[in-house]
Design a protein around this motif. Structure first.
Motif, PDB file in Angstrom:
ATOM      1  N   LYS A  71      45.795  16.618 -17.062  1.00 19.36           N
ATOM      2  CA  LYS A  71      44.576  15.831 -16.838  1.00 19.36           C
ATOM      3  C   LYS A  71      44.464  15.429 -15.380  1.00 19.36           C
ATOM      4  N   ARG A  72      43.281  15.526 -14.865  1.00 17.64           N
ATOM      5  CA  ARG A  72      42.979  14.967 -13.556  1.00 17.64           C
ATOM      6  C   ARG A  72      42.522  13.528 -13.746  1.00 17.64           C
ATOM      7  N   THR A  73      42.304  12.813 -12.663  1.00 15.75           N
ATOM      8  CA  THR A  73      42.009  11.391 -12.750  1.00 15.75           C
ATOM      9  C   THR A  73      40.849  11.017 -11.845  1.00 15.75           C
ATOM     10  N   LEU A  74      39.943  10.199 -12.379  1.00 12.59           N
ATOM     11  CA  LEU A  74      38.896   9.576 -11.583  1.00 12.59           C
ATOM     12  C   LEU A  74      39.172   8.081 -11.565  1.00 12.59           C
TER      13      LEU A  74
ATOM     14  N   ILE B 140      28.107   2.223 -12.141  1.00 17.83           N
ATOM     15  CA  ILE B 140      29.350   2.272 -12.922  1.00 17.83           C
ATOM     16  C   ILE B 140      29.189   3.042 -14.226  1.00 17.83           C
ATOM     17  N   SER B 141      28.026   2.945 -14.854  1.00 16.11           N
ATOM     18  CA  SER B 141      27.829   3.664 -16.123  1.00 16.11           C
ATOM     19  C   SER B 141      27.752   5.174 -15.917  1.00 16.11           C
ATOM     20  N   ASN B 142      27.535   5.625 -14.672  1.00 15.86           N
ATOM     21  CA  ASN B 142      27.501   7.069 -14.393  1.00 15.86           C
ATOM     22  C   ASN B 142      28.869   7.721 -14.618  1.00 15.86           C
ATOM     23  N   THR B 143      29.925   6.921 -14.598  1.00 15.83           N
ATOM     24  CA  THR B 143      31.259   7.476 -14.851  1.00 15.83           C
ATOM     25  C   THR B 143      31.406   7.966 -16.292  1.00 15.83           C
ATOM     26  N   ASP B 144      30.483   7.561 -17.167  1.00 11.53           N
ATOM     27  CA  ASP B 144      30.548   7.997 -18.569  1.00 11.53           C
ATOM     28  C   ASP B 144      30.316   9.498 -18.727  1.00 11.53           C
TER      29      ASP B 144
ATOM     30  N   ASP C 259      33.887  14.473 -17.882  1.00 13.54           N
ATOM     31  CA  ASP C 259      34.488  15.168 -19.024  1.00 13.54           C
ATOM     32  C   ASP C 259      35.857  14.568 -19.342  1.00 13.54           C
ATOM     33  N   LYS C 260      35.939  13.813 -20.441  1.00 14.52           N
ATOM     34  CA  LYS C 260      37.185  13.111 -20.797  1.00 14.52           C
ATOM     35  C   LYS C 260      38.277  14.067 -21.279  1.00 14.52           C
TER      36      LYS C 260
ATOM     37  N   GLY D 118      25.639  13.762  -9.729  1.00 15.92           N
ATOM     38  CA  GLY D 118      26.556  13.921  -8.601  1.00 15.92           C
ATOM     39  C   GLY D 118      28.008  13.864  -9.025  1.00 15.92           C
ATOM     40  N   LEU D 119      28.331  12.926  -9.924  1.00 13.19           N
ATOM     41  CA  LEU D 119      29.712  12.828 -10.412  1.00 13.19           C
ATOM     42  C   LEU D 119      30.093  14.047 -11.235  1.00 13.19           C
ATOM     43  N   ARG D 120      29.141  14.523 -12.040  1.00 16.33           N
ATOM     44  CA  ARG D 120      29.419  15.717 -12.847  1.00 16.33           C
ATOM     45  C   ARG D 120      29.727  16.912 -11.941  1.00 16.33           C
TER      46      ARG D 120
END
Length: 199
Positions: A69-72, A87-91, A94-95, A166-168
């Motif tokens: 696993k990588r980490t954000l 902050i909700s954009n982190t949802d 891909d978990k 952007g996060l994706r």
């Protein structure tokens, strides 16, 4: 003879638009690079492989590298309005490939953090950091993001607002995950100094 003047007006307008957009993108990129100049770099910097934080209930919690696993890590402050919007954009991350940690810094009280979580409609877990953690991760402002590989090497970073899209894209571009054919297998995490939690 000026070649641009021989172009139809709509082509000249298109050329100007492309030029102006390129200049704006270059300026924004330059500003973002300048803002991130003090953060951990992507040129071989390694985040602490074990980081101690606290839950909102004050219980100790360990953030560490996890095989496959990588980490954000997303750092925010409860008084930061941009954090509230982002902050909700982190949802969207891909978990199955990433473990995601939202860590509060520079807060006056746990009640402030809880109020922020409620107002920002945060659904995932949030952790409490401290000044030592802020120093070790060289957090310069909020929100700050770090993308770490399986050995906690810094592979990407950002300071300021990042959209869900952007996060994706950032997590997708940060190199293939362990389930992608041709991806390198994880090595054990390097020994780096541990970060102790403080009040």
């Amino acid at each position: 003879m000026n070649r641009n003047k021989s172009l139809p007006w709509y082509r000249r307008s298109l050329v100007r638009w492309i030029r102006d957009i390129a200049i704006i993108v270059a300026v924004i990129y330059g500003i973002s690079q300048w803002q991130m100049r003090g953060m951990l770099s992507t040129d071989g910097d390694v985040a602490p492989s074990v980081t101690f934080v606290k839950t909102l209930n004050g219980e100790p919690y360990t953030i560490s590298a996890r095989a496959g696993k990588r980490t954000l890590i997303y750092f925010f402050a409860p008084w930061c309005e941009i954090c509230k919007m982002s902050i909700s954009n982190t949802d969207v991350v891909d978990k199955s490939r990433y473990q995601v940690f939202r860590i509060a810094l520079d807060y006056d009280s746990v009640a402030d953090v809880k109020r922020f979580i409620e107002e920002a409609d945060v659904t995932g877990p949030v952790y409490l950091g401290n000044a030592q953690l802020k120093s070790n991760f060289q957090v310069q402002g909020y929100p700050s993001y770090y993308l770490l590989d399986e050995q906690f090497n810094v592979v990407d970073r950002a300071l300021g607002y990042s959209s869900a899209a952007g996060l994706r894209v950032r997590t997708w571009l940060s190199s293939p995950g362990p389930d992608v054919p041709g991806a390198k297998k994880s090595k054990p995490a390097k020994n780096v100094p541990q970060v102790e939690a403080g009040d």
